[in-house]
Design an enzyme around this catalytic site. Structure first.
Site, short mmCIF file in Angstrom:
data_model
loop_
_atom_site.label_atom_id
_atom_site.label_comp_id
_atom_site.label_asym_id
_atom_site.label_seq_id
_atom_site.Cartn_x
_atom_site.Cartn_y
_atom_site.Cartn_z
N GLU A 106 0.83 -1.20 0.00
CA GLU A 106 0.00 0.00 0.00
C GLU A 106 0.86 1.25 0.00
OE1 GLU A 106 -2.52 -0.04 3.41
OE2 GLU A 106 -3.11 -2.12 3.04
N CYS A 125 3.22 8.49 1.64
CA CYS A 125 3.57 7.54 2.68
C CYS A 125 3.95 6.23 1.96
CB CYS A 125 2.35 7.36 3.57
SG CYS A 125 2.62 6.25 4.93
N CYS A 132 5.66 -7.16 7.48
CA CYS A 132 6.68 -6.67 8.41
C CYS A 132 6.99 -7.76 9.42
CB CYS A 132 6.19 -5.42 9.14
SG CYS A 132 7.43 -4.75 10.29
N CYS A 139 -0.61 -2.81 15.05
CA CYS A 139 -0.35 -2.47 13.64
C CYS A 139 -0.88 -3.56 12.71
CB CYS A 139 1.16 -2.29 13.44
SG CYS A 139 1.64 -2.08 11.74
N CYS A 369 -1.58 1.96 8.16
CA CYS A 369 -0.82 1.09 7.27
C CYS A 369 -1.27 -0.36 7.39
CB CYS A 369 0.68 1.23 7.52
SG CYS A 369 1.24 0.57 9.08
N1 SAH Z 1 8.04 0.23 10.71
C1 SAH Z 1 8.21 1.62 10.88
C2 SAH Z 1 7.49 2.46 9.84
C3 SAH Z 1 6.12 2.01 9.42
S1 SAH Z 1 4.85 2.22 10.62
C4 SAH Z 1 7.83 2.04 12.28
O1 SAH Z 1 7.25 1.24 13.01
O2 SAH Z 1 8.16 3.16 12.65
C5 SAH Z 1 4.64 3.98 10.65
C6 SAH Z 1 4.06 4.51 11.95
O3 SAH Z 1 2.67 4.11 12.09
C7 SAH Z 1 4.77 3.97 13.18
O4 SAH Z 1 5.01 4.97 14.12
C8 SAH Z 1 3.77 2.96 13.69
O5 SAH Z 1 3.97 2.67 15.03
C9 SAH Z 1 2.46 3.67 13.39
N2 SAH Z 1 1.27 2.81 13.46
C10 SAH Z 1 1.18 1.50 13.27
N3 SAH Z 1 -0.08 1.05 13.46
C11 SAH Z 1 -0.82 2.15 13.78
C12 SAH Z 1 -2.19 2.36 14.11
N4 SAH Z 1 -3.05 1.35 14.13
N5 SAH Z 1 -2.58 3.62 14.40
C13 SAH Z 1 -1.70 4.65 14.37
N6 SAH Z 1 -0.40 4.52 14.05
C14 SAH Z 1 0.04 3.28 13.78
FE1 SF4 Z 2 6.30 -3.19 11.50
FE2 SF4 Z 2 3.98 -2.01 11.99
FE3 SF4 Z 2 5.74 -2.33 13.97
FE4 SF4 Z 2 6.25 -0.55 12.00
S1 SF4 Z 2 4.55 -0.46 13.49
S2 SF4 Z 2 7.65 -2.09 12.85
S3 SF4 Z 2 5.30 -1.61 10.26
S4 SF4 Z 2 4.72 -3.97 12.86
#
Ligand code: SAH
Ligand code: SF4
Length: 390
Positions: A106, A125, A132, A139, A369
């Site tokens: 995505e 984004c 992952c 997430c 995401c």
């Molecule tokens: N893996 C990296 C980048 C991708 S996630 C990381 O974890 O930083 C990007 C951001 O979205 C991260 O800060 C993650 O914690 C946040 N994120 C993941 N799931 C989410 C959710 N359900 N609601 C809000 N933010 C979320």
């Molecule tokens: Fe992976 Fe989601 Fe954790 Fe980022 S927030 S490290 S994408 S599992």
């Protein structure tokens, strides 16, 4: 018992070179290896990254023979857009891309009209992996597991897709007549699917390609790398001489709590992570953003706000907290109400820690995401099982 002998025919599958994954010197070398003039590389780069073409036949200043050779041996970000959704206000657009091997990822475009002194922004984004490996409990991507790293070209192509879309149809905020239309990408954030620093080399190459003055020319200060907190990779990044922004997904101020929602904390606990951030700040003199997804009743209580304030106060003006009410991907988590968010932020301010709150966007198109892919795959599964039932 008999063993059937199955003859194998050897077929050579020549994989095309994805030009979006090559730096300019690499493209020069690729041309040289084929007996072509290396100066053609700059011309091709301009077609790819400035004119944003998707077809070699459009590269009209190249000899016909070279154009047809490129069509045979090279490709320009081969992926299929399986769905595109626009939020009702058209400020958030989300695409589901199918890669050459069928994997799904995505990407999201977020559009911001000009506000006060801030000019308009168009932020992509970007995903860096299919799935992952880190399994954060809140997430949607984390719950899918890991498929594979994206190639450099696959990371670059996501930005170019939206760049083409804006070039063809510049965006103006609804209800803001007179505001200048946005016709180009102003920022990218590596906050789509996957962990960018787990796919370190391809991610860094993609950023350098998008940064190249001969091509897309997006300033490094307009790029943000978000990481779950891979300590050795953060240290490596501090030595790259690339002025990108760093965001750390912290989400909890104690090891006990963080290990519950983010399994990576068992490998790189908070003390090591903050020490790596301090060294990063010392090496780059750049501010670090700490992301804090607010999970009601889990990590949003005043006691955690105080602990977070105490943890980050020593970093002084080099730390900034981004409070993000969780985008609920499952029944397990919900975002706190406005009062709890305000109280949390006030406590951080008391500790002298600057902070903002990020309103999650595009709920009506499932912008967090991994959510679109999850939805798409469950529909696909339903369709398959319905077909099976017949
Ligand atoms: N893996 C990296 C980048 C991708 S996630 C990381 O974890 O930083 C990007 C951001 O979205 C991260 O800060 C993650 O914690 C946040 N994120 C993941 N799931 C989410 C959710 N359900 N609601 C809000 N933010 C979320
Ligand atoms: Fe992976 Fe989601 Fe954790 Fe980022 S927030 S490290 S994408 S599992």
């Amino acid at each position: 018992m008999s063993t059937a002998f199955i003859p194998t025919t050897k077929t050579t599958i020549t994989k095309k070179t994805d030009l979006l994954g090559l730096t300019l010197p690499e493209l020069q070398q690729w041309l040289e290896e084929r007996g072509e003039a290396p100066f053609r590389a700059k011309q091709i780069y301009q077609w790819l990254f400035q004119h944003l073409v998707t077809n070699f036949s459009a590269m009209t200043n190249l000899p016909l023979a070279l154009r047809s050779r490129l069509a045979e041996e090279a490709s320009i970000g081969p992926m299929i857009v399986r769905s595109e959704q626009h939020s009702k206000d058209d400020r958030t657009r989300k695409i589901l891309l199918e890669l050459e091997d069928g994997k799904l990822i995505e990407s999201v475009l977020m559009l911001y009209p000009p506000l006060g002194e801030n000019s308009a922004r168009a932020t992509v984004c970007v995903s860096t992996q299919a799935g992952c490996a880190f399994g954060c409990t809140f997430c949607a991507t984390g719950q899918m597991g890991f498929d594979r790293h994206l190639s450099t070209g696959e990371i670059v192509a996501q930005t170019l897709y939206f760049a083409r879309e804006l070039r063809a149809a510049p965006w103006t905020a609804q209800g803001l007549p007179g505001s200048a239309p946005i016709d180009h990408i102003t920022n990218i954030v590596l906050m789509g699917m996957g962990e960018p620093l787990h796919n370190y080399d391809n991610t860094l190459r993609a950023l350098r390609i998008l940064n190249s003055a001969d091509g897309f020319n997006l300033g490094a200060r307009h790029m943000t790398v978000s990481t779950v907190g891979l300590v050795p990779a953060i240290r490596k990044l501090s030595q790259e001489q690339l002025q990108v922004n760093l965001a750390i997904s912290l989400h909890a101020p104690t090891d006990e709590l963080r290990s519950k929602t983010m399994p990576v904390n068992r490998k790189y606990p908070i003390e090591e992570l903050i020490a790596a951030c301090q060294d990063y700040i010392a090496a780059t003199r750049r501010q670090v953003t700490f992301e804090y997804v607010l999970l009601a009743g889990v990590n949003d209580m005043p006691v955690y706000a105080h602990k977070l304030g105490q943890l980050l106060a020593p970093l002084k003006q080099f730390a900034h907290v981004n409070c993000i009410p969780v985008n609920a991907t499952s029944a397990d988590y919900r975002p706190p109400g406005g009062d709890a968010i305000r109280a949390f932020r006030d406590i951080l301010h008391q500790h002298g820690v600057s902070n903002t709150v990020r309103a999650e966007r595009g709920d009506d198109i499932a912008a967090a995401c991994g959510q679109l892919r999850t939805r798409f795959e469950s529909v696909r599964r339903q369709t398959i099982s319905k077909t099976d039932d017949k």
